[in-house]
Design an enzyme around this catalytic site. Structure first.
Site, PDB file in Angstrom:
ATOM      1  N   GLY A 224     -19.313 -53.696  54.711  1.00 38.77           N
ATOM      2  CA  GLY A 224     -18.713 -54.125  53.450  1.00 38.77           C
ATOM      3  C   GLY A 224     -19.718 -54.660  52.457  1.00 38.77           C
ATOM      4  CB  ILE A 225     -19.084 -55.502  48.968  1.00 41.56           C
ATOM      5  CG1 ILE A 225     -19.886 -55.346  47.717  1.00 41.56           C
ATOM      6  CG2 ILE A 225     -18.066 -56.600  48.853  1.00 41.56           C
ATOM      7  CD1 ILE A 225     -19.076 -54.751  46.548  1.00 41.56           C
ATOM      8  N   GLY A 226     -21.522 -57.489  50.043  1.00 46.26           N
ATOM      9  CA  GLY A 226     -21.935 -58.882  50.246  1.00 46.26           C
ATOM     10  C   GLY A 226     -23.141 -58.988  51.160  1.00 46.26           C
ATOM     11  N   GLY A 227     -23.752 -60.182  51.158  1.00 47.49           N
ATOM     12  CA  GLY A 227     -25.018 -60.395  51.855  1.00 47.49           C
ATOM     13  C   GLY A 227     -24.908 -60.295  53.371  1.00 47.49           C
ATOM     14  CG  MET A 228     -22.928 -62.871  56.833  1.00 45.03           C
ATOM     15  SD  MET A 228     -21.587 -64.041  56.940  1.00 45.03           S
ATOM     16  CE  MET A 228     -22.439 -65.561  56.643  1.00 45.03           C
ATOM     17  CD  GLU A 249     -14.618 -49.607  49.616  1.00 46.44           C
ATOM     18  OE1 GLU A 249     -13.624 -49.919  50.311  1.00 46.44           O
ATOM     19  OE2 GLU A 249     -15.092 -50.348  48.745  1.00 46.44           O
ATOM     20  N   GLY A 347     -11.602 -52.432  49.988  1.00 47.31           N
ATOM     21  CA  GLY A 347     -11.229 -51.711  51.202  1.00 47.31           C
ATOM     22  C   GLY A 347     -11.029 -52.619  52.402  1.00 47.31           C
TER      23      GLY A 347
HETATM   24  C1  LIG Z   1     -17.215 -52.462  50.021  1.00 48.36           C
HETATM   25  C2  LIG Z   1     -16.707 -51.943  51.306  1.00 48.36           C
HETATM   26  O1  LIG Z   1     -17.396 -51.289  51.963  1.00 48.36           O
HETATM   27  S1  LIG Z   1     -15.140 -52.105  51.834  1.00 48.36           S
HETATM   28  C3  LIG Z   1     -14.487 -53.601  52.056  1.00 48.36           C
HETATM   29  C4  LIG Z   1     -15.226 -54.750  51.537  1.00 48.36           C
HETATM   30  N1  LIG Z   1     -14.495 -55.398  50.494  1.00 48.36           N
HETATM   31  C5  LIG Z   1     -14.102 -56.631  50.642  1.00 48.36           C
HETATM   32  O2  LIG Z   1     -14.268 -57.224  51.686  1.00 48.36           O
HETATM   33  C6  LIG Z   1     -13.437 -57.222  49.437  1.00 48.36           C
HETATM   34  C7  LIG Z   1     -13.544 -58.726  49.383  1.00 48.36           C
HETATM   35  N2  LIG Z   1     -14.894 -59.230  49.625  1.00 48.36           N
HETATM   36  C8  LIG Z   1     -15.789 -59.441  48.627  1.00 48.36           C
HETATM   37  O3  LIG Z   1     -15.555 -59.160  47.492  1.00 48.36           O
HETATM   38  C9  LIG Z   1     -17.153 -60.042  48.989  1.00 48.36           C
HETATM   39  O4  LIG Z   1     -17.438 -59.702  50.301  1.00 48.36           O
HETATM   40  C10 LIG Z   1     -17.180 -61.592  48.838  1.00 48.36           C
HETATM   41  C11 LIG Z   1     -16.863 -62.013  47.403  1.00 48.36           C
HETATM   42  C12 LIG Z   1     -16.206 -62.207  49.816  1.00 48.36           C
HETATM   43  C13 LIG Z   1     -18.594 -62.062  49.209  1.00 48.36           C
HETATM   44  O5  LIG Z   1     -19.540 -61.325  48.501  1.00 48.36           O
HETATM   45  P1  LIG Z   1     -20.996 -61.953  48.218  1.00 48.36           P
HETATM   46  O6  LIG Z   1     -21.684 -61.025  47.279  1.00 48.36           O
HETATM   47  O7  LIG Z   1     -21.691 -62.229  49.497  1.00 48.36           O
HETATM   48  O8  LIG Z   1     -20.555 -63.282  47.522  1.00 48.36           O
HETATM   49  P2  LIG Z   1     -21.328 -64.437  46.795  1.00 48.36           P
HETATM   50  O9  LIG Z   1     -21.816 -65.420  47.788  1.00 48.36           O
HETATM   51  O10 LIG Z   1     -22.298 -63.869  45.816  1.00 48.36           O
HETATM   52  O11 LIG Z   1     -20.121 -65.101  46.020  1.00 48.36           O
HETATM   53  C14 LIG Z   1     -19.438 -64.430  45.024  1.00 48.36           C
HETATM   54  C15 LIG Z   1     -18.753 -65.467  44.150  1.00 48.36           C
HETATM   55  O12 LIG Z   1     -17.743 -66.101  44.907  1.00 48.36           O
HETATM   56  C16 LIG Z   1     -17.910 -67.500  44.904  1.00 48.36           C
HETATM   57  N3  LIG Z   1     -17.516 -67.978  46.229  1.00 48.36           N
HETATM   58  C17 LIG Z   1     -17.971 -67.520  47.393  1.00 48.36           C
HETATM   59  N4  LIG Z   1     -17.379 -68.180  48.394  1.00 48.36           N
HETATM   60  C18 LIG Z   1     -16.527 -69.063  47.847  1.00 48.36           C
HETATM   61  C19 LIG Z   1     -15.607 -69.995  48.378  1.00 48.36           C
HETATM   62  N5  LIG Z   1     -15.450 -70.188  49.681  1.00 48.36           N
HETATM   63  N6  LIG Z   1     -14.875 -70.695  47.515  1.00 48.36           N
HETATM   64  C20 LIG Z   1     -15.028 -70.547  46.199  1.00 48.36           C
HETATM   65  N7  LIG Z   1     -15.868 -69.670  45.625  1.00 48.36           N
HETATM   66  C21 LIG Z   1     -16.601 -68.920  46.456  1.00 48.36           C
HETATM   67  C22 LIG Z   1     -19.380 -67.728  44.626  1.00 48.36           C
HETATM   68  O13 LIG Z   1     -19.626 -68.980  44.072  1.00 48.36           O
HETATM   69  C23 LIG Z   1     -19.672 -66.569  43.660  1.00 48.36           C
HETATM   70  O14 LIG Z   1     -19.229 -66.917  42.366  1.00 48.36           O
HETATM   71  P3  LIG Z   1     -20.287 -66.997  41.132  1.00 48.36           P
HETATM   72  O15 LIG Z   1     -20.663 -65.585  40.815  1.00 48.36           O
HETATM   73  O16 LIG Z   1     -19.568 -67.651  40.029  1.00 48.36           O
HETATM   74  O17 LIG Z   1     -21.450 -67.812  41.628  1.00 48.36           O
HETATM   75  C1  LIG Z   2     -13.715 -51.604  45.284  1.00 51.87           C
HETATM   76  C2  LIG Z   2     -15.000 -51.732  45.893  1.00 51.87           C
HETATM   77  C3  LIG Z   2     -15.500 -52.797  46.712  1.00 51.87           C
HETATM   78  C4  LIG Z   2     -14.746 -53.270  47.900  1.00 51.87           C
HETATM   79  O1  LIG Z   2     -14.061 -52.570  48.629  1.00 51.87           O
HETATM   80  O2  LIG Z   2     -14.872 -54.453  48.173  1.00 51.87           O
END
Ligand SMILES: CC(=O)SCCNC(=O)CCNC(=O)[C@H](O)C(C)(C)COP(=O)(O)OP(=O)(O)OC[C@H]1O[C@@H](n2cnc3c(N)ncnc32)[C@H](O)[C@@H]1OP(=O)(O)O
Ligand SMILES: CCCC(=O)O
Length: 451
Positions: A224-228, A249, A347
């Protein structure tokens, strides 16, 4: 205007080459515009549209994952001319939303093509950044297959903005034929934006190590999306495991690193054997170069990559996604901070469900145990979600939850067992308080076994 191609398929449109300013001049007040997804958002057209703002009112623009600043939004801070509708926020979109410049459209990403086909009114103008026209007369969607074919079917006018630096990606329905296109914008659009990958933190590495301990040779990965999730790829590369498949995705730099290390063969996949399957890409130039005309990479529309009944056809699907907050019932809020929208469902839920349905499949939701809000350390594992927070993955769907303090599997666990399990992986500073609330509100009955 000059004719681009004279020999059209019967009934096809007559594509003409026009300037970006001529393309923007086609827009009328009140029209619905759609832009391509992510890498496919147009730049030349956007700049030309922004320059016309004073002539226009109430233009509605639907798009997703803006990876560059959007001139139309920058030029119209009061939102008097352009209204932005967005399927999934990037950091830039999040800031626009914070300032009241756009609204989020909830979606399960894999359903997006169907939304266009069944629920969304015909689109006045679709503008896509694409690869230059190929030898078959097709403008390849590059790293942005997603739902673009579905919009193309619903668009009254299609404009493409070719970009020589867009990676050309082999795939199913990954392009639009010149016979369907009305206008081609002259010139070469800016190359795809590069997305930086921050190096994994110590917490990322601890979480990744726990997840990797659950992965076996031949796993079919969704990252997925994000650092971890990206940290997991780095650790997988050093794990000694092999023969991974990819059905994801988003194509990420982490996956590309595994591929370049020779660890992705796709040999054990049930569908698309030997291919890395994706629907969009976002990352470094290296990533774009690797997917460009690569016969081992295959792009499908998002209603193939993301629908659980397709995902489950591969065995050992491993889905790894981030979440931002989880309550003691196991409800995962991954897309908002209370009423502040952060990203989108994307996703996540569909991959969690697809992985569950896959034979020996596993889904992982990962999060650091705490985060910092204005200098205040807060727990991400909470008794109750922040009011207004959106549940992305319901408690019934959540399987593994991982923090730097451990990994728990919630499937089959009672509410009391879930609460106990989640408290055990919370940051130690918050465990006592979480436990007190769990007993007070009877999530954990008095005298519960294991006390
Ligand atoms: C893409 C694929 O392949 S499919 C499926 C994946 N898609 C998903 O999981 C959808 C939902 N998940 C996501 O959008 C991301 O994984 C996230 C947002 C959960 C994490 O992404 P990261 O890029 O690691 O997040 P990051 O640490 O940069 O935080 C993003 C924002 O959320 C805020 N945030 C993160 N955690 C928290 C929290 N617990 N409470 C409040 N705000 C938070 C951060 O402050 C940041 O905001 P800012 O831009 O104003 O500073
Ligand atoms: C819509 C694209 C990114 C996600 O699935 O998180």
């Amino acid at each position: 205007m000059s004719t681009l191609v004279r020999d059209k398929p019967a009934g096809g449109r007559q594509a003409t080459t026009i300037s970006a300013a001529e393309a923007a001049a086609l827009v009328r007040s009140g029209m619905w515009l759609d832009y391509g997804f992510g890498l496919s958002q147009p730049d030349l057209f956007e700049a030309a549209l922004a320059a016309r703002k004073d002539e226009l009112k109430g233009v509605k623009i639907r798009s997703s994952l803006s990876l560059r600043a959007r001139p139309s939004l920058e030029a119209d801070p009061e939102g008097e001319h352009f209204h932005c509708f967005n399927w999934h926020f990037s950091g830039y979109d999040r800031r626009q939303h914070d300032q009241g410049h756009c609204t989020y459209i909830p979606m399960n990403f894999g359903e997006a093509p169907d939304y266009y086909r069944r629920f969304i009114d015909p689109v006045d103008i679709l503008v896509l950044k694409t690869c230059p026209m190929d030898e078959d007369g097709v403008f390849n969607f590059g790293g942005a297959n997603t739902y673009l074919r579905a919009i193309a079917e619903r668009a009254r006018t299609i404009i493409v903005e070719p970009c020589a630096a867009m990676p050309y990606v082999h795939g199913d329905q990954n392009g639009v034929h010149v016979g369907e296109v009305d206008h081609v914008i002259a010139g070469d659009s800016d190359g795809p934006p590069e997305i930086a990958n921050p190096p994994p933190t110590e917490v990322d590495r601890k979480v990744a190590a726990l997840i990797v301990s659950e992965i076996e040779d031949g796993a079919c990965l969704q990252i997925g999306i994000g650092g971890m999730p990206n940290a997991v790829c780095a650790m997988l590369a050093e794990s000694g495991l092999k023969d991974f498949g990819v059905h994801t995705e988003m194509m990420t730099d982490g996956i590309v690193a595994l591929y370049e290390a020779g660890l992705v063969t796709g040999a054990r996949k049930t569908i698309d054997r030997g291919k890395m399957v994706m629907t969009f890409a976002a990352g470094s130039r290296r990533l774009y170069d690797v997917i460009h005309r690569n016969p081992e990479v295959f792009s499908h529309p998002v209603d193939y990559t993301n629908l659980p009944h397709v995902i489950m056809r591969n065995e050992q699907v491993v889905s790894i996604n981030n979440t931002t907050q989880i309550d003691l019932q196991g409800q995962a809020a991954s897309e908002s901070d209370g009423h502040r929208h952060l990203s989108g469902t994307g996703g996540q839920l569909q991959f969690v469900r697809g992985a569950y349905a896959s034979q020996r499949g596993k889904s992982f939701l990962c999060l650091s145990s705490t985060y910092d809000k204005r200098g205040d350390k807060r727990s991400r594992i909470v008794f109750g979600l922040t009011p207004g927070n959106i549940v992305t993955t319901p408690r019934t769907d959540v399987m593994y939850v991982v923090t730097e303090y451990g990994m728990v599997n919630l499937k089959g666990k009672s509410v009391a067992e879930r609460a106990k399990a989640l408290i055990s992986i919370a940051h130690p500073d918050f465990r006592e308080d979480l436990e007190r609330q769990a007993y007070e509100k009877r999530l954990i009955p008095r005298g519960f076994l294991g006390d």
